[in-house]
Motif scaffolding. Structure first.
Motif, mmCIF file in Angstrom:
data_model
loop_
_atom_site.group_PDB
_atom_site.id
_atom_site.type_symbol
_atom_site.label_atom_id
_atom_site.label_comp_id
_atom_site.label_asym_id
_atom_site.label_seq_id
_atom_site.Cartn_x
_atom_site.Cartn_y
_atom_site.Cartn_z
ATOM 1 N N PRO A 41 -34.246 -6.993 -12.602
ATOM 2 C CA PRO A 41 -33.229 -6.262 -11.828
ATOM 3 C C PRO A 41 -32.532 -7.107 -10.755
ATOM 4 O O PRO A 41 -31.428 -6.780 -10.336
ATOM 5 C CB PRO A 41 -34.014 -5.120 -11.186
ATOM 6 C CG PRO A 41 -35.171 -4.907 -12.089
ATOM 7 C CD PRO A 41 -35.520 -6.277 -12.607
ATOM 8 N N GLY A 44 -28.707 -9.082 -11.351
ATOM 9 C CA GLY A 44 -27.386 -8.591 -10.952
ATOM 10 C C GLY A 44 -26.966 -9.128 -9.595
ATOM 11 O O GLY A 44 -25.811 -9.506 -9.386
ATOM 12 N N SER A 62 -14.595 -7.171 -12.096
ATOM 13 C CA SER A 62 -15.133 -6.043 -12.845
ATOM 14 C C SER A 62 -15.890 -6.523 -14.080
ATOM 15 O O SER A 62 -16.861 -5.893 -14.502
ATOM 16 C CB SER A 62 -14.031 -5.070 -13.230
ATOM 17 O OG SER A 62 -13.106 -5.681 -14.104
ATOM 18 N N VAL A 65 -19.376 -7.518 -12.893
ATOM 19 C CA VAL A 65 -20.170 -6.319 -12.610
ATOM 20 C C VAL A 65 -20.625 -5.673 -13.910
ATOM 21 O O VAL A 65 -21.782 -5.254 -14.046
ATOM 22 C CB VAL A 65 -19.361 -5.324 -11.748
ATOM 23 C CG1 VAL A 65 -20.069 -3.997 -11.644
ATOM 24 C CG2 VAL A 65 -19.110 -5.904 -10.375
ATOM 25 N N MET A 66 -19.743 -5.584 -14.879
ATOM 26 C CA MET A 66 -20.087 -4.972 -16.164
ATOM 27 C C MET A 66 -21.157 -5.789 -16.882
ATOM 28 O O MET A 66 -22.098 -5.229 -17.447
ATOM 29 C CB MET A 66 -18.842 -4.844 -17.041
ATOM 30 C CG MET A 66 -19.094 -4.083 -18.317
ATOM 31 S SD MET A 66 -19.654 -2.419 -18.044
ATOM 32 C CE MET A 66 -18.124 -1.606 -17.748
ATOM 33 N N ALA A 68 -23.439 -7.805 -15.531
ATOM 34 C CA ALA A 68 -24.707 -7.643 -14.822
ATOM 35 C C ALA A 68 -25.319 -6.271 -15.109
ATOM 36 O O ALA A 68 -26.537 -6.150 -15.297
ATOM 37 C CB ALA A 68 -24.500 -7.835 -13.324
ATOM 38 N N SER A 69 -24.495 -5.251 -15.170
ATOM 39 C CA SER A 69 -24.987 -3.906 -15.463
ATOM 40 C C SER A 69 -25.550 -3.823 -16.879
ATOM 41 O O SER A 69 -26.597 -3.211 -17.107
ATOM 42 C CB SER A 69 -23.872 -2.885 -15.296
ATOM 43 O OG SER A 69 -23.398 -2.878 -13.981
ATOM 44 N N MET A 70 -24.866 -4.444 -17.828
ATOM 45 C CA MET A 70 -25.338 -4.422 -19.212
ATOM 46 C C MET A 70 -26.673 -5.146 -19.352
ATOM 47 O O MET A 70 -27.556 -4.689 -20.078
ATOM 48 C CB MET A 70 -24.292 -5.037 -20.140
ATOM 49 C CG MET A 70 -23.092 -4.150 -20.353
ATOM 50 S SD MET A 70 -21.733 -4.872 -21.324
ATOM 51 C CE MET A 70 -22.523 -5.867 -22.534
ATOM 52 N N ASN A 72 -28.978 -5.469 -17.043
ATOM 53 C CA ASN A 72 -30.011 -4.611 -16.456
ATOM 54 C C ASN A 72 -30.359 -3.446 -17.367
ATOM 55 O O ASN A 72 -31.532 -3.112 -17.526
ATOM 56 C CB ASN A 72 -29.556 -4.087 -15.090
ATOM 57 C CG ASN A 72 -29.742 -5.118 -14.010
ATOM 58 O OD1 ASN A 72 -30.652 -5.923 -14.081
ATOM 59 N ND2 ASN A 72 -28.892 -5.075 -13.011
ATOM 60 N N VAL A 73 -29.371 -2.821 -17.972
ATOM 61 C CA VAL A 73 -29.632 -1.690 -18.867
ATOM 62 C C VAL A 73 -30.417 -2.151 -20.086
ATOM 63 O O VAL A 73 -31.383 -1.493 -20.510
ATOM 64 C CB VAL A 73 -28.304 -1.003 -19.280
ATOM 65 C CG1 VAL A 73 -28.525 -0.048 -20.437
ATOM 66 C CG2 VAL A 73 -27.694 -0.292 -18.096
#
Length: 86
Positions: A41, A44, A62, A65-66, A68-70, A72-73
């Motif tokens: 985690p 990110g 953006s 951010v996308m 890093a979010s992907m 983590n998911v």
């Protein structure tokens, strides 16, 4: 940038401290139970920390951010599938 570094450092110290308190005997020199997946985690935040001052436009921000979010998911999905398959 300093607060991002402090967040990263705090998360790493919290993970290590949790395993030191719960899993490690006081006589051991190595903290038991710590694995790399507990630091996923933080990836990110590392992306934002390593990002230089060369911002091109809002689209680039953006995208970071996308991404890093992907990551983590995907990591959380992998951890959950391992835990639930037992």
């Amino acid at each position: 940038k300093r607060w991002i570094f402090l967040v990263i450092l705090g998360c790493c110290i919290a993970a290590l401290l949790a395993f030191y308190i719960t899993e490690t005997n006081p006589s051991q020199k190595i903290i038991a139970g710590v694995q790399g997946r507990y630091f996923i985690p933080v990836l990110g935040c590392i992306v934002f920390f390593l990002q230089g001052g060369h911002r091109k436009n809002e689209y680039t921000d953006s995208s970071i951010v996308m991404l890093a979010s992907m990551v983590n998911v995907m990591a959380l999905m992998g951890i959950c599938s391992e835990v639930w398959s037992r």
